[in-house]
Design an enzyme around this catalytic site. Structure first.
Site, PDB file in Angstrom:
ATOM      1  N   MET A 222       0.815  -1.321   0.024  1.00 46.64           N
ATOM      2  CA  MET A 222       0.134   0.017   0.050  1.00 46.64           C
ATOM      3  C   MET A 222       1.101   1.266   0.006  1.00 46.64           C
ATOM      4  O   MET A 222       1.153   1.866  -1.052  1.00 46.64           O
ATOM      5  CB  MET A 222      -0.783  -0.021   1.141  1.00 46.64           C
ATOM      6  N   CYS A 223       1.252   1.598   1.032  1.00 48.68           N
ATOM      7  CA  CYS A 223       2.457   2.737   1.186  1.00 48.68           C
ATOM      8  C   CYS A 223       1.579   4.145   1.071  1.00 48.68           C
ATOM      9  O   CYS A 223       0.409   4.424   0.413  1.00 48.68           O
ATOM     10  CB  CYS A 223       3.311   2.790   0.384  1.00 48.68           C
TER      11      CYS A 223
END
Length: 297
Positions: free
Chosen positions: A1-2
């Site tokens: 995701m980040c």
């Protein structure tokens, strides 16, 4: 995701607030990446080249700097921040300094090099990482940050973003590249070296290589759309510039805001809500396969 954040200031009056604004934006993205965090800040220029060093602790870094001064026969300006220390060395001595550190200072890594850029990154929650390096107290013209959720590799400091493979150049990335191993081998044949197996470092190296070949940052990002395969959002910093590009599918979330005072990027709108004047900003989603770039001289 980040999670990715970026802030490019048009108004010099906001420069003393760069770190505090970027810190809040970074912390807001904790839910997208609680494993590690990092950021790059473009502040005051050094007399020569600023090398950001990372070690196990302040003592090991201080020892390395002392040995470097002894080897050079001269003092070295150094600013320590937790596990990182920024040293300012003459450009003509950068190669010698890197050689000394590689041969005689095991455990000390060179995170970045630049006239204005400093990079800090560590494992931990974004708020803790920002506090360790006093991001809120930093000043400058622009900065980018990243909160990581390590879905494809171990949670390590080396795996944290930003990645830098050129002077005053850095990149943060949300997504995944499918041809990064092939591209790494190609770039290694061109003389580039890599410290990790992370696909983001390959993307940073690709942009550095293209710009060394004469491309502008905008041109390098445009060519990345065909040469780098996968899904990605890149936010890039250079000494005077800030740029954003999404892949042609644009499956990763992104939102931007622009006013007369700044340009800001966030993986989610909530990263931008604390910025001054956000209520009257032009807020938009960057289009797929389109490079957005700003320069300040």
């Amino acid at each position: 995701m980040c999670g990715i954040v970026g802030l490019f200031l048009k108004n010099p009056d906001l420069e003393p607030r760069l770190g505090s604004l970027l810190s809040t934006m970074l912390e807001t993205m904790t839910g997208r990446g609680p494993d590690s965090a990092g950021f790059a800040v473009y502040g005051a220029g050094g007399a020569g080249v600023k090398l950001t060093l990372r070690g196990a602790d302040r003592a090991s870094l201080a020892d390395a700097v002392a040995h470097l001064e002894s080897r050079l026969g001269r003092g070295v300006e150094a600013v320590a921040r937790d596990t990182h220390t920024v040293i300012d060395v003459p450009a003509a001595l950068e190669g010698d300094v890197r050689g000394f550190l590689g041969a005689e200072a095991p455990g000390i890594d060179v995170v970045s090099a630049g006239r204005r850029m400093e990079i800090y990154k560590e494992v931990g929650l974004p708020a803790a990482v920002a506090a360790r390096f006093d991001l809120a107290g930093m000043t400058g013209t622009h900065g980018i940050g990243h909160t990581r959720m390590a879905t494809e590799s171990a949670v390590t400091t080396n795996g944290a973003h930003p990645f830098s493979t050129g002077i005053d150049e850095c990149l943060v990335h949300n997504g995944s590249l499918s041809n990064h191993n092939d591209m790494r081998r190609r770039l290694e044949r061109e003389g580039l070296t890599f410290a990790t197996k992370n696909d983001t470092e390959v993307a940073a190296g690709y942009l550095s290589w293209r710009m060394r070949e004469g491309a502008s940052l905008k041109q390098a990002l445009e060519s990345s759309l065909s040469d780098l395969d996968g899904f990605f959002t890149f936010v890039v910093g250079t000494e005077t510039g800030f740029a954003v590009v999404r892949d042609p599918i644009a499956c990763k979330p992104a939102v931007m805001a622009e006013t007369d005072d700044y340009v800001a990027f966030g993986s989610e709108y909530r990263a931008l809500v604390g910025l001054p004047g956000i209520a009257s900003a032009r807020v938009f989603e960057p289009e797929p396969a389109k490079v957005y770039a700003w320069e300040r001289h």
